[in-house]
Design an enzyme around this catalytic site. Sequence first.
Site, PDB file in Angstrom:
ATOM      1  N   TYR A   3       0.793  -1.237   0.000  1.00  0.00           N
ATOM      2  CA  TYR A   3       0.000   0.000   0.000  1.00  0.00           C
ATOM      3  C   TYR A   3       0.828   1.292   0.000  1.00  0.00           C
ATOM      4  O   TYR A   3       0.268   2.376  -0.056  1.00  0.00           O
ATOM      5  CB  TYR A   3      -0.951   0.001   1.205  1.00  0.00           C
ATOM      6  CG  TYR A   3      -1.933  -1.155   1.173  1.00  0.00           C
ATOM      7  CD1 TYR A   3      -2.893  -1.250   0.165  1.00  0.00           C
ATOM      8  CD2 TYR A   3      -1.889  -2.169   2.121  1.00  0.00           C
ATOM      9  CE1 TYR A   3      -3.769  -2.320   0.107  1.00  0.00           C
ATOM     10  CE2 TYR A   3      -2.769  -3.245   2.074  1.00  0.00           C
ATOM     11  CZ  TYR A   3      -3.703  -3.313   1.069  1.00  0.00           C
ATOM     12  OH  TYR A   3      -4.581  -4.364   1.011  1.00  0.00           O
ATOM     13  N   ASP A  57     -26.205  -1.765  -2.977  1.00  0.00           N
ATOM     14  CA  ASP A  57     -27.578  -1.248  -3.102  1.00  0.00           C
ATOM     15  C   ASP A  57     -27.621   0.267  -2.937  1.00  0.00           C
ATOM     16  O   ASP A  57     -28.337   0.957  -3.674  1.00  0.00           O
ATOM     17  CB  ASP A  57     -28.495  -1.915  -2.074  1.00  0.00           C
ATOM     18  CG  ASP A  57     -28.833  -3.359  -2.452  1.00  0.00           C
ATOM     19  OD1 ASP A  57     -28.671  -3.718  -3.633  1.00  0.00           O
ATOM     20  OD2 ASP A  57     -29.254  -4.110  -1.559  1.00  0.00           O
ATOM     21  N   HIS A  90      -8.913   1.184  -6.047  1.00  0.00           N
ATOM     22  CA  HIS A  90      -8.096   0.348  -5.159  1.00  0.00           C
ATOM     23  C   HIS A  90      -6.649   0.776  -5.316  1.00  0.00           C
ATOM     24  O   HIS A  90      -6.169   0.966  -6.446  1.00  0.00           O
ATOM     25  CB  HIS A  90      -8.239  -1.134  -5.512  1.00  0.00           C
ATOM     26  CG  HIS A  90      -9.644  -1.618  -5.351  1.00  0.00           C
ATOM     27  ND1 HIS A  90     -10.186  -1.899  -4.120  1.00  0.00           N
ATOM     28  CD2 HIS A  90     -10.633  -1.805  -6.258  1.00  0.00           C
ATOM     29  CE1 HIS A  90     -11.454  -2.254  -4.276  1.00  0.00           C
ATOM     30  NE2 HIS A  90     -11.752  -2.209  -5.568  1.00  0.00           N
ATOM     31  N   ILE A  91      -5.988   0.894  -4.212  1.00  0.00           N
ATOM     32  CA  ILE A  91      -4.573   1.308  -4.220  1.00  0.00           C
ATOM     33  C   ILE A  91      -3.709   0.229  -4.872  1.00  0.00           C
ATOM     34  O   ILE A  91      -2.841   0.511  -5.697  1.00  0.00           O
ATOM     35  CB  ILE A  91      -4.118   1.589  -2.771  1.00  0.00           C
ATOM     36  CG1 ILE A  91      -4.895   2.783  -2.216  1.00  0.00           C
ATOM     37  CG2 ILE A  91      -2.604   1.816  -2.698  1.00  0.00           C
ATOM     38  CD1 ILE A  91      -4.792   2.953  -0.714  1.00  0.00           C
ATOM     39  N   SER A  92      -3.957  -1.012  -4.488  1.00  0.00           N
ATOM     40  CA  SER A  92      -3.179  -2.130  -5.030  1.00  0.00           C
ATOM     41  C   SER A  92      -3.861  -2.682  -6.288  1.00  0.00           C
ATOM     42  O   SER A  92      -5.033  -2.378  -6.553  1.00  0.00           O
ATOM     43  CB  SER A  92      -3.062  -3.239  -3.975  1.00  0.00           C
ATOM     44  OG  SER A  92      -4.345  -3.756  -3.656  1.00  0.00           O
ATOM     45  N   ASN A 122     -13.278   3.729  -2.276  1.00  0.00           N
ATOM     46  CA  ASN A 122     -12.416   2.562  -2.063  1.00  0.00           C
ATOM     47  C   ASN A 122     -13.100   1.755  -0.961  1.00  0.00           C
ATOM     48  O   ASN A 122     -12.941   2.065   0.226  1.00  0.00           O
ATOM     49  CB  ASN A 122     -11.003   2.977  -1.641  1.00  0.00           C
ATOM     50  CG  ASN A 122     -10.095   1.754  -1.483  1.00  0.00           C
ATOM     51  OD1 ASN A 122     -10.573   0.620  -1.407  1.00  0.00           O
ATOM     52  ND2 ASN A 122      -8.794   1.988  -1.433  1.00  0.00           N
ATOM     53  N   ARG A 153     -10.001 -11.291  -4.004  1.00  0.00           N
ATOM     54  CA  ARG A 153     -10.052  -9.821  -4.065  1.00  0.00           C
ATOM     55  C   ARG A 153     -10.637  -9.309  -5.374  1.00  0.00           C
ATOM     56  O   ARG A 153     -10.968  -8.142  -5.514  1.00  0.00           O
ATOM     57  CB  ARG A 153      -8.655  -9.231  -3.865  1.00  0.00           C
ATOM     58  CG  ARG A 153      -8.109  -9.474  -2.489  1.00  0.00           C
ATOM     59  CD  ARG A 153      -6.836  -8.703  -2.216  1.00  0.00           C
ATOM     60  NE  ARG A 153      -6.199  -9.207  -1.012  1.00  0.00           N
ATOM     61  CZ  ARG A 153      -6.507  -8.842   0.231  1.00  0.00           C
ATOM     62  NH1 ARG A 153      -7.420  -7.927   0.445  1.00  0.00           N
ATOM     63  NH2 ARG A 153      -5.901  -9.377   1.269  1.00  0.00           N
TER      64      ARG A 153
HETATM   65  O1  CA2 Z   1      -5.937  -1.940  -2.710  1.00  0.00           O
HETATM   66  C1  CA2 Z   1      -6.882  -1.445  -2.093  1.00  0.00           C
HETATM   67  O2  CA2 Z   1      -7.092  -0.236  -2.025  1.00  0.00           O
HETATM   68  C2  CA2 Z   1      -7.816  -2.357  -1.292  1.00  0.00           C
HETATM   69  O3  CA2 Z   1      -9.136  -1.847  -1.431  1.00  0.00           O
HETATM   70  C3  CA2 Z   1      -7.359  -2.287   0.145  1.00  0.00           C
HETATM   71  C4  CA2 Z   1      -8.123  -3.238   1.070  1.00  0.00           C
HETATM   72  C5  CA2 Z   1      -8.161  -4.653   0.506  1.00  0.00           C
HETATM   73  O4  CA2 Z   1      -9.022  -5.458   1.302  1.00  0.00           O
HETATM   74  C6  CA2 Z   1      -8.667  -4.667  -0.938  1.00  0.00           C
HETATM   75  O5  CA2 Z   1      -8.612  -6.007  -1.439  1.00  0.00           O
HETATM   76  C7  CA2 Z   1      -7.806  -3.780  -1.814  1.00  0.00           C
HETATM   77  C8  CA2 Z   1      -7.463  -3.281   2.440  1.00  0.00           C
HETATM   78  C9  CA2 Z   1      -7.415  -1.960   3.141  1.00  0.00           C
HETATM   79  C10 CA2 Z   1      -6.555  -2.080   4.358  1.00  0.00           C
HETATM   80  O6  CA2 Z   1      -5.496  -1.167   4.226  1.00  0.00           O
HETATM   81  C11 CA2 Z   1      -4.420  -1.294   5.029  1.00  0.00           C
HETATM   82  C12 CA2 Z   1      -3.414  -0.402   4.799  1.00  0.00           C
HETATM   83  C13 CA2 Z   1      -2.273  -0.442   5.545  1.00  0.00           C
HETATM   84  C14 CA2 Z   1      -2.138  -1.382   6.539  1.00  0.00           C
HETATM   85  C15 CA2 Z   1      -3.145  -2.282   6.766  1.00  0.00           C
HETATM   86  C16 CA2 Z   1      -4.291  -2.236   6.005  1.00  0.00           C
END
Ligand code: CA2
Length: 149
Positions: A24, A89, A102-104, A76, A113
């Site tokens: 991230y 909904d 999504h960041i990743s 997000n 995912r």
């Molecule tokens: O890539 C993304 O933005 C996600 O939405 C991030 C979610 C994940 O469940 C999705 O599959 C992809 C997770 C968010 C949690 O973010 C954290 C960031 C830093 C440390 C721990 C969690």
Amino acid sequence: MAKTVYVLNGPNLNLLGTREPDIYGRATLGDVEKLCRTAAKQHGLAVVFRQSNHEGEIVDWIQEARSKKAAGIIINPAGYTTTSIAILDALLAADAPVIEVHISNIHARESFRRRSYISQTARAVVCGFGIQGYSLAIAGLAAMIEAKD
Ligand code: CA2
């Protein structure tokens, strides 16, 4: 008056920059907010920026965006992406365009995912650009809003 876009962030995104930097990055959610405000300003848009760990609160904010006649929603949904019919909904009932961020790159990670409920209501999906995905989403949304005017 400037049109408003809602930027909504789901559970655990408050932890950005504190753990899992390889996935991230090192930027915090505060940095994401600054990025969004700068990008929105360039397009003459105002931003409501929020994060919640609670599904119902996110549903409330989507309904708020609708009642306040927001010009668009960038979301997000984080962990709710693959589970939340309630958020789907609420977004289906929103009148404004929805962009999923999504960041990743969710397609390069665990297969669960990829199964996003949110994508079926999104006009566009941005993933894998790190936090720059939020400014790309704002630029794309601004173009959609302008095209509608
Ligand atoms: O890539 C993304 O933005 C996600 O939405 C991030 C979610 C994940 O469940 C999705 O599959 C992809 C997770 C968010 C949690 O973010 C954290 C960031 C830093 C440390 C721990 C969690």
